[in-house]
Write a protein that holds these residues in place. Structure first.
Motif, short mmCIF file in Angstrom:
data_model
loop_
_atom_site.label_atom_id
_atom_site.label_comp_id
_atom_site.label_asym_id
_atom_site.label_seq_id
_atom_site.Cartn_x
_atom_site.Cartn_y
_atom_site.Cartn_z
N ASP A 121 -3.17 6.58 3.63
CA ASP A 121 -3.20 7.01 4.78
C ASP A 121 -2.09 7.89 5.11
O ASP A 121 -0.99 8.06 4.38
N ASP A 122 -2.36 9.08 6.00
CA ASP A 122 -1.25 9.97 6.35
C ASP A 122 -0.73 9.92 8.05
O ASP A 122 -1.25 10.04 8.74
N VAL A 123 0.44 9.25 8.06
CA VAL A 123 1.03 8.76 9.09
C VAL A 123 1.98 9.47 9.82
O VAL A 123 2.84 9.76 9.10
N GLU A 124 1.85 10.07 11.00
CA GLU A 124 2.86 11.07 11.37
C GLU A 124 3.28 10.29 12.92
O GLU A 124 2.52 9.97 13.71
N ILE B 194 0.72 -1.15 -0.08
CA ILE B 194 0.12 -0.03 0.22
C ILE B 194 0.58 1.14 0.10
O ILE B 194 1.97 1.37 0.57
N ALA B 195 0.46 2.21 -0.68
CA ALA B 195 1.06 3.78 -0.82
C ALA B 195 0.58 4.59 0.46
O ALA B 195 -0.80 4.51 0.33
N LEU B 196 1.37 5.16 0.88
CA LEU B 196 0.84 5.84 2.16
C LEU B 196 1.98 7.37 2.29
O LEU B 196 2.92 7.04 1.73
N ILE B 197 1.58 8.14 3.39
CA ILE B 197 2.51 9.19 3.68
C ILE B 197 3.08 8.89 5.00
O ILE B 197 2.15 8.77 5.82
N LEU B 198 4.26 8.70 5.29
CA LEU B 198 4.83 8.45 6.55
C LEU B 198 5.99 9.36 6.80
O LEU B 198 6.94 9.67 6.25
N ASN B 199 5.44 10.40 7.91
CA ASN B 199 6.13 11.58 8.29
C ASN B 199 6.49 12.42 7.16
O ASN B 199 7.53 12.95 6.86
N GLY B 200 5.38 12.64 6.30
CA GLY B 200 5.71 13.55 5.32
C GLY B 200 6.20 12.97 3.97
O GLY B 200 6.17 13.76 2.99
N ASP B 201 6.44 11.90 4.11
CA ASP B 201 7.15 11.30 2.66
C ASP B 201 6.52 9.82 2.07
O ASP B 201 5.70 9.32 2.81
#
Length: 76
Positions: free
Chosen positions: A65-68, A8-15
């Motif tokens: 998802d956008d994960v921070e 899955i493609a997602l955003i992890l800490n802005g990347d």
């Protein structure tokens, strides 16, 4: 970035990144080099919703998802 069917493609800490399909918050922590079992000073939000430590291993991540992940550091 190309995504295979098992990722899955997602955003992890802005990347932008990919994780295996079925990945959890705990897996995202590991991808960032953090140990979810030694979580002092770590906070995680998925799509701006804080995820409690007790739910890290059961909270599945979805594509987009956008994960921070935030770690506290002491200094002065």
């Amino acid at each position: 970035m190309s995504v295979s069917e098992a990722e899955i493609a997602l955003i992890l800490n802005g990347d932008a990144t990919t994780l295996p399909e079925g990945a959890t918050v705990a897996d995202a922590l590991r991808a960032e080099g953090l140990d979810p079992n030694d979580a002092r000073g770590i906070a995680v939000a998925v799509n701006a919703e804080v995820i409690r430590k007790e739910a890290w291993t059961t909270t599945a991540l979805d594509a987009g998802d956008d994960v921070e992940i935030v770690t506290a550091s002491q200094g002065g």
